[in-house]
Design a protein around this motif. Sequence first.
Motif, short mmCIF file in Angstrom:
data_model
loop_
_atom_site.label_atom_id
_atom_site.label_comp_id
_atom_site.label_asym_id
_atom_site.label_seq_id
_atom_site.Cartn_x
_atom_site.Cartn_y
_atom_site.Cartn_z
N SER A 1 48.99 21.93 -2.12
CA SER A 1 48.05 22.82 -2.80
C SER A 1 48.70 24.15 -3.20
O SER A 1 48.01 25.12 -3.54
N SER B 1 33.58 7.88 6.55
CA SER B 1 34.63 8.89 6.39
C SER B 1 34.97 9.55 7.72
O SER B 1 36.07 10.11 7.87
N ARG B 2 34.05 9.49 8.68
CA ARG B 2 34.29 10.08 10.01
C ARG B 2 34.66 9.04 11.05
O ARG B 2 34.84 9.36 12.23
N ASP C 1 40.57 8.92 11.94
CA ASP C 1 41.31 10.06 11.41
C ASP C 1 42.11 9.61 10.20
O ASP C 1 43.26 9.19 10.31
N LYS D 1 47.37 8.73 5.39
CA LYS D 1 47.59 10.07 5.91
C LYS D 1 46.45 10.50 6.82
O LYS D 1 45.32 10.02 6.68
N ASN E 1 42.63 10.36 5.69
CA ASN E 1 42.36 11.16 4.51
C ASN E 1 41.66 10.27 3.49
O ASN E 1 42.19 9.21 3.13
N ARG F 1 43.50 13.10 8.27
CA ARG F 1 42.41 13.73 7.54
C ARG F 1 42.79 15.01 6.81
O ARG F 1 42.46 15.22 5.66
N ASN F 2 43.49 15.92 7.46
CA ASN F 2 43.77 17.23 6.89
C ASN F 2 45.16 17.36 6.28
O ASN F 2 45.67 18.47 6.10
N ASP F 3 45.78 16.26 5.95
CA ASP F 3 47.11 16.29 5.35
C ASP F 3 47.06 16.99 3.99
O ASP F 3 46.16 16.74 3.18
N ASP F 4 48.03 17.87 3.73
CA ASP F 4 48.06 18.64 2.48
C ASP F 4 49.05 18.04 1.49
O ASP F 4 50.03 18.66 1.09
#
Length: 484
Positions: A336, A315-316, A319, A327, A321, A329-332
């Motif tokens: 939310s 998972s690391r 980069d 996408k 999701n 990693r931090n794509d919203d």
Amino acid sequence: MFLFWFTLLLSITISASPTNTAIISSRLSYTQKHGTNYTVFTHAPTGAILEFVNNSGICETTPNVNQYSGYLSVGEGLNMFFWFFESRHTPAKAPLAAWFNGGPGCSSMIGLFQENGPCHFPLHGDTDNPVLNPYSFNEVANMLYIDQPVGVGFSYADDGNGENGGNVNSTDSAAGYVWVFLQAFFEAFHGYEGRNVAIFTESYGGHYGPSFASHIKAQNELIRNGALKGEVINLVALGINNAWIDTAIQEKSYIDFAFNNTYRSLISESQRDNYLSVYEEICLPAVTNCMETETDEPCRFANRICSSRIEGPISRAADFNVYDIRKPRNDDEPPSTYMSYLNREDVRRKIGARGSTFRECAGGVTLDFGKTGDNAKTLLPTLSQLIESGLQVLLWAGDADWICNWIGNLDVANAVAFNGAEEFRGKELVPYSVDGVEKGRVKSVGGFTFMRVFGAGHEVPYYQPETSLQVFRQVLEGKGVYST
């Protein structure tokens, strides 16, 4: 979400709130709490108390479509939140579907607002109020969304014993509370008794779904044999998208999918070979020991060692999701936005939700499940028994999800043991179309179906709403999944 954090649909129908004529050896009354008026229904056989709000006007704004939301006390001081929406079409005849999100420890409001509920927040739309979802599952069925176990979403314990006041720390221990909920619900909403019921779920629902369905079927037999008083639940289908079912199979799929998928490779060939060695030499033996002993400590160890040596490092590795590898990693996305909406005091008061804060996932519940090693315990034998019993079962998966990827779901499907297993394994996936456009690949034998959905991440109904609604409708029809 996990949705694997570490990450059901029921078919029923009615068009009126409970009335005294619908109540058998139970009580109907009214109360006000925290400025909200509740209808209160006491279920005499179990002692469960149902408190709900009629037609809040929140989310489902289609004229003449009823909704009810509130709590069921499933045990002493244990309050499980639910939100029920009638079908938009012929609710008096439509089946009932219950939806459960996964985690373990994540709210079913995820499914309601991000996936298949009557309203949603589009990615670039109004951030203050949701809009109607034309592909809502209540186009087809009466929909019941349940926050479980206690401590998840709006569900809570009166005694303040942390997030999980119900002491639910495993999939099996959660099943009994869900059954009690359904018993009280059916007696309060008497018009839904005898309806076809389906459970739909996702992610950790690969544990929840088979366990809940198996418990319902076992309780049905006790009721039919006169050993238990209750309402037989006419369970006809189980659907799970992007499921986590069997660790031995799906840990390897983390590696296979990361190296070779439709979108982009996440690890190199040498990394793949190294992870495969770790899987064979360290992870698989630990998982095998868990399955053989079926005890908490070996299963905790298996989960910990596989997670630290395979899931975590992959998972690391790049980069991406984990729920949608297209996408960063931090794509919203899915957005939310709904969490801010549910944290508005006016919204909570209207739907009868109590407590000051809504959280998408409850870390305490996740930790409690982790202590029993629940994640590493396989539900494959239970799933096999359900399919062999004749229950209609759908496993489907968006093909951009890594955390519960389609390759692992297909491998699980091919490992299911039932009378048609050899024929199923020998079949190739064939195109599945919606209005002539190919949307995925599918194979079926009898009532058991596997489907890969193109261009979808972990939450399939968000990415492919039209396809999801068609599949959902076909499963409830009970005539098999077919292209249009």
